[in-house]
Design a protein around this motif. Structure first.
Motif, mmCIF file in Angstrom:
data_model
loop_
_atom_site.group_PDB
_atom_site.id
_atom_site.type_symbol
_atom_site.label_atom_id
_atom_site.label_comp_id
_atom_site.label_asym_id
_atom_site.label_seq_id
_atom_site.Cartn_x
_atom_site.Cartn_y
_atom_site.Cartn_z
ATOM 1 N N ALA A 1 13.183 24.452 11.866
ATOM 2 C CA ALA A 1 12.222 23.498 12.529
ATOM 3 C C ALA A 1 12.018 24.557 14.173
ATOM 4 O O ALA A 1 11.060 23.917 14.649
ATOM 5 C CB ALA A 1 13.313 22.523 13.456
ATOM 6 N N ASP A 2 12.660 25.262 14.799
ATOM 7 C CA ASP A 2 12.218 26.203 15.813
ATOM 8 C C ASP A 2 10.997 27.015 15.392
ATOM 9 O O ASP A 2 9.630 27.421 16.065
ATOM 10 C CB ASP A 2 12.843 27.396 15.873
ATOM 11 N N ARG A 3 10.271 27.206 13.881
ATOM 12 C CA ARG A 3 8.609 27.661 13.358
ATOM 13 C C ARG A 3 7.905 26.633 13.269
ATOM 14 O O ARG A 3 6.864 26.607 13.934
ATOM 15 C CB ARG A 3 9.295 28.533 11.855
ATOM 16 N N LEU A 4 8.470 25.709 13.255
ATOM 17 C CA LEU A 4 7.402 24.704 13.215
ATOM 18 C C LEU A 4 7.108 23.948 14.517
ATOM 19 O O LEU A 4 5.772 24.038 14.627
ATOM 20 C CB LEU A 4 8.047 22.760 12.308
ATOM 21 N N GLN A 5 8.362 24.356 14.945
ATOM 22 C CA GLN A 5 8.016 24.143 16.309
ATOM 23 C C GLN A 5 6.671 25.017 17.839
ATOM 24 O O GLN A 5 6.239 24.220 18.028
ATOM 25 C CB GLN A 5 8.950 24.338 17.635
ATOM 26 N N LEU A 6 7.349 26.293 17.424
ATOM 27 C CA LEU A 6 5.980 27.639 17.458
ATOM 28 C C LEU A 6 4.378 26.960 17.426
ATOM 29 O O LEU A 6 3.706 27.164 18.258
ATOM 30 C CB LEU A 6 6.358 28.185 17.212
ATOM 31 N N LYS B 1 6.585 16.941 16.575
ATOM 32 C CA LYS B 1 6.702 17.131 17.843
ATOM 33 C C LYS B 1 8.157 16.394 17.624
ATOM 34 O O LYS B 1 9.848 17.049 17.687
ATOM 35 C CB LYS B 1 6.454 17.326 18.672
ATOM 36 N N ASN B 2 8.239 15.051 17.438
ATOM 37 C CA ASN B 2 9.333 14.383 18.172
ATOM 38 C C ASN B 2 10.624 14.260 16.733
ATOM 39 O O ASN B 2 11.711 14.395 16.977
ATOM 40 C CB ASN B 2 8.889 12.912 18.742
ATOM 41 N N PRO B 3 10.368 14.185 16.026
ATOM 42 C CA PRO B 3 11.194 14.506 14.765
ATOM 43 C C PRO B 3 12.559 15.864 14.486
ATOM 44 O O PRO B 3 12.982 16.047 14.324
ATOM 45 C CB PRO B 3 10.600 13.639 13.286
ATOM 46 N N GLY C 1 12.952 17.877 17.285
ATOM 47 C CA GLY C 1 13.615 18.097 18.365
ATOM 48 C C GLY C 1 14.945 17.104 17.294
ATOM 49 O O GLY C 1 15.966 18.007 17.256
ATOM 50 N N GLY C 2 14.945 15.573 16.977
ATOM 51 C CA GLY C 2 15.636 15.347 16.512
ATOM 52 C C GLY C 2 16.629 16.201 14.705
ATOM 53 O O GLY C 2 17.337 16.196 14.823
ATOM 54 N N ILE C 3 16.229 16.792 13.939
ATOM 55 C CA ILE C 3 16.946 17.650 12.975
ATOM 56 C C ILE C 3 16.860 18.090 13.211
ATOM 57 O O ILE C 3 18.253 18.852 12.999
ATOM 58 C CB ILE C 3 14.974 17.962 12.062
ATOM 59 N N ARG C 4 16.547 19.290 14.654
ATOM 60 C CA ARG C 4 17.180 20.835 15.658
ATOM 61 C C ARG C 4 18.647 19.781 15.467
ATOM 62 O O ARG C 4 19.497 20.290 15.692
ATOM 63 C CB ARG C 4 16.225 21.148 16.142
ATOM 64 N N GLY C 5 18.297 18.919 16.850
ATOM 65 C CA GLY C 5 19.484 18.710 17.692
ATOM 66 C C GLY C 5 20.725 17.811 15.893
ATOM 67 O O GLY C 5 21.414 18.404 16.255
ATOM 68 N N ALA C 6 20.132 17.305 14.938
ATOM 69 C CA ALA C 6 21.254 16.801 14.177
ATOM 70 C C ALA C 6 22.624 18.567 13.292
ATOM 71 O O ALA C 6 22.904 18.484 13.111
ATOM 72 C CB ALA C 6 20.949 16.391 13.522
ATOM 73 N N ALA C 7 21.299 18.622 13.234
ATOM 74 C CA ALA C 7 21.391 20.569 12.342
ATOM 75 C C ALA C 7 22.293 20.843 13.346
ATOM 76 O O ALA C 7 23.908 21.560 13.256
ATOM 77 C CB ALA C 7 20.154 21.458 12.039
ATOM 78 N N GLN C 8 22.361 21.198 14.757
ATOM 79 C CA GLN C 8 23.076 21.962 15.647
ATOM 80 C C GLN C 8 24.502 20.899 15.327
ATOM 81 O O GLN C 8 25.855 21.969 15.441
ATOM 82 C CB GLN C 8 22.958 21.697 16.939
ATOM 83 N N LEU C 9 24.813 19.913 15.369
ATOM 84 C CA LEU C 9 25.516 18.975 15.480
ATOM 85 C C LEU C 9 26.346 18.395 14.258
ATOM 86 O O LEU C 9 28.008 19.515 14.328
ATOM 87 C CB LEU C 9 26.023 17.769 15.521
ATOM 88 N N GLU D 1 -8.824 16.345 17.483
ATOM 89 C CA GLU D 1 -7.460 14.880 18.051
ATOM 90 C C GLU D 1 -6.885 14.571 17.116
ATOM 91 O O GLU D 1 -6.308 14.095 16.852
ATOM 92 C CB GLU D 1 -9.319 13.499 17.645
ATOM 93 N N LEU D 2 -7.243 14.876 15.914
ATOM 94 C CA LEU D 2 -6.259 14.937 14.978
ATOM 95 C C LEU D 2 -5.617 15.783 14.616
ATOM 96 O O LEU D 2 -4.305 15.308 14.665
ATOM 97 C CB LEU D 2 -7.247 15.824 13.364
ATOM 98 N N ILE D 3 -5.446 16.918 15.322
ATOM 99 C CA ILE D 3 -4.332 18.345 15.628
ATOM 100 C C ILE D 3 -3.932 17.670 16.734
ATOM 101 O O ILE D 3 -2.210 17.671 16.833
ATOM 102 C CB ILE D 3 -4.762 19.351 16.282
ATOM 103 N N ARG D 4 -4.273 16.374 17.845
ATOM 104 C CA ARG D 4 -3.183 16.074 18.310
ATOM 105 C C ARG D 4 -2.071 15.657 18.240
ATOM 106 O O ARG D 4 -1.143 15.715 18.579
ATOM 107 C CB ARG D 4 -3.546 15.550 19.923
ATOM 108 N N ASN D 5 -3.064 14.606 17.753
ATOM 109 C CA ASN D 5 -1.704 13.595 16.714
ATOM 110 C C ASN D 5 -1.101 13.778 16.081
ATOM 111 O O ASN D 5 0.129 13.360 16.680
ATOM 112 C CB ASN D 5 -3.319 11.960 16.398
ATOM 113 N N LEU D 6 -1.165 14.835 15.075
ATOM 114 C CA LEU D 6 -0.570 14.767 14.210
ATOM 115 C C LEU D 6 0.510 16.224 14.667
ATOM 116 O O LEU D 6 2.061 16.036 14.886
ATOM 117 C CB LEU D 6 -1.207 16.042 13.218
ATOM 118 N N ALA D 7 0.529 16.719 15.930
ATOM 119 C CA ALA D 7 1.045 17.758 16.354
ATOM 120 C C ALA D 7 2.184 16.765 17.122
ATOM 121 O O ALA D 7 3.378 16.842 17.247
ATOM 122 C CB ALA D 7 0.538 18.736 17.468
#
Length: 364
Positions: free
Chosen positions: A186-191, A153-155, A157-165, A143-149
């Motif tokens: 960000a991609d490594r953490l996403q993986l 995950k949500n921020p 995507g925002g960090i990666r998108g901001a870096a691309q812009l 449960e901890l892993i699921r909630n933490l993941a």
């Protein structure tokens, strides 16, 4: 041949349900004479039910006085239950030392003539407590892993998108290089997050599973990676039947354990004497958690590596705990999750030169 009266016959049938228990059970008279023993007690003592009946339960204990006193006290209605520890003698060849047991003496409906004596191996009780703690810890961790993941995950995507812009508006290649570092991390953490969530995302695809096909698949993958210096020995019990399970999950669970073993064998692989043994056996009357199973599959993965470090032995199935530099610490966690989804468990016994991971899964 003695004929049972109706009430005795009904009692005898009721007592047969004790054969379904994982603990040793006897029904005795106040003087200790056995009226019934279950199949587990037969097996542990090493004598047939017929040989044990009409004999005193007291003769099978190293110090019978405590048991005699408990039976007498319960029969006189002084106590409803008495608990204590003792040592059970055995007639099994090769078992000369008495077996330490936790004894529970309880009243029955007819306590003046019939007393219930239940015995649990102290080692087994400790094992069950350890399994229950492991299952509870696994559930909390899941449960901890699921909630933490999900929170990570949500921020991401925002960090990666901001870096691309930002990279599109930066004039200097040197500055753009920094944004590429952000995107890469960000991609490594996403993986990593995807791997954490993988067991909860994929549907449980249940089919008929041949455990030896699973072993052979893993064996071929490992030998393709280590073509020299590593021997993967087969020791299969061909009588093991197919069972219902998720083949891909079991392949991944076994592969994670074998892959960990091969990494621990690096020095022996270089020396040319590394060995991993895949051994399958059928176990009988196995208790997993609090559930007793008539038959179970035991899959042993044994290696001749340096062993699991002492400081990691109690934590090797925890997420993000790794014994090597650069390891993600997820391999054994995922293996445990996949096996638990098959109502099974994984145990580890390790010492220098010999480490054994044992996967136990109930069979139909």
């Amino acid at each position: 041949m003695k004929l049972l009266r109706p009430r005795e016959s009904a009692e005898a049938k009721a007592w047969e349900t004790f054969d379904l228990l994982a603990t040793m059970v006897a029904v005795v008279q106040p003087d200790g004479t056995c009226l019934f023993v279950n199949s587990v007690l037969e097996s542990v003592i090493g004598l047939s039910r017929k040989a044990l009946l009409k004999r005193s339960m007291l003769e099978w204990f190293r110090e019978p006085a405590a048991l005699s006193e408990a039976i007498d006290a319960v029969a006189r209605n002084e106590f409803a239950t008495r608990r204590f520890e003792g040592a059970l003698r055995r007639a099994v060849v090769g078992h000369h030392e008495p077996l330490p047991v936790h004894i529970i003496v309880s009243q029955t409906e007819h306590s003046h003539t019939r007393i219930l004596v239940e015995m649990l191996e102290i080692e087994q009780q400790t094992k069950q407590d350890r399994e229950e703690r492991a299952l509870g810890q696994a559930q909390v961790t899941k449960e901890l892993i699921r909630n933490l993941a999900h929170e990570i995950k949500n921020p991401l995507g925002g960090i990666r998108g901001a870096a691309q812009l930002l990279a599109m508006d930066l004039p200097s290649p040197e500055l753009i290089e920094y944004t590429q570092v952000i995107i890469h991390e960000a991609d490594r953490l996403q993986l990593l997050v995807d791997r954490l969530l993988a067991p909860h995302r994929k549907p449980h695809v249940v089919t008929d599973v041949n455990i030896h096909e699973v072993c052979e698949r893993v064996r071929s993958l490992v030998l393709a990676e280590h073509s020299r210096g590593l021997e993967v020995v087969r020791d299969y019990d061909a009588s093991i039947p197919e069972f219902r399970g998720d083949r891909e999950q079991l392949i991944q669970a076994l592969l994670n354990i074998v892959h960990n073993a091969s990494q621990a064998l690096t020095e022996r692989i270089d020396a040319g004497d590394a060995q991993i043994v895949l051994r399958t056996r059928i176990a009988r009357q196995v208790t997993i958690g609090k559930q007793r199973n008539r038959l179970a599959l035991e899959l042993h993965i044994q290696d001749n590596g340096p062993g699991v470090p002492d400081h990691l032995r109690e934590r090797i199935f925890f997420p993000l705990v790794s014994g090597r530099e650069g390891g993600s610490g997820l391999g054994l966690t995922l293996a445990q999750t996949f096996v638990q989804q098959h109502q099974g468990m994984i145990e580890c016994d390790s010492e220098p030169g010999r480490t054994v991971f044992k996967i136990v899964i109930p069979l139909p």
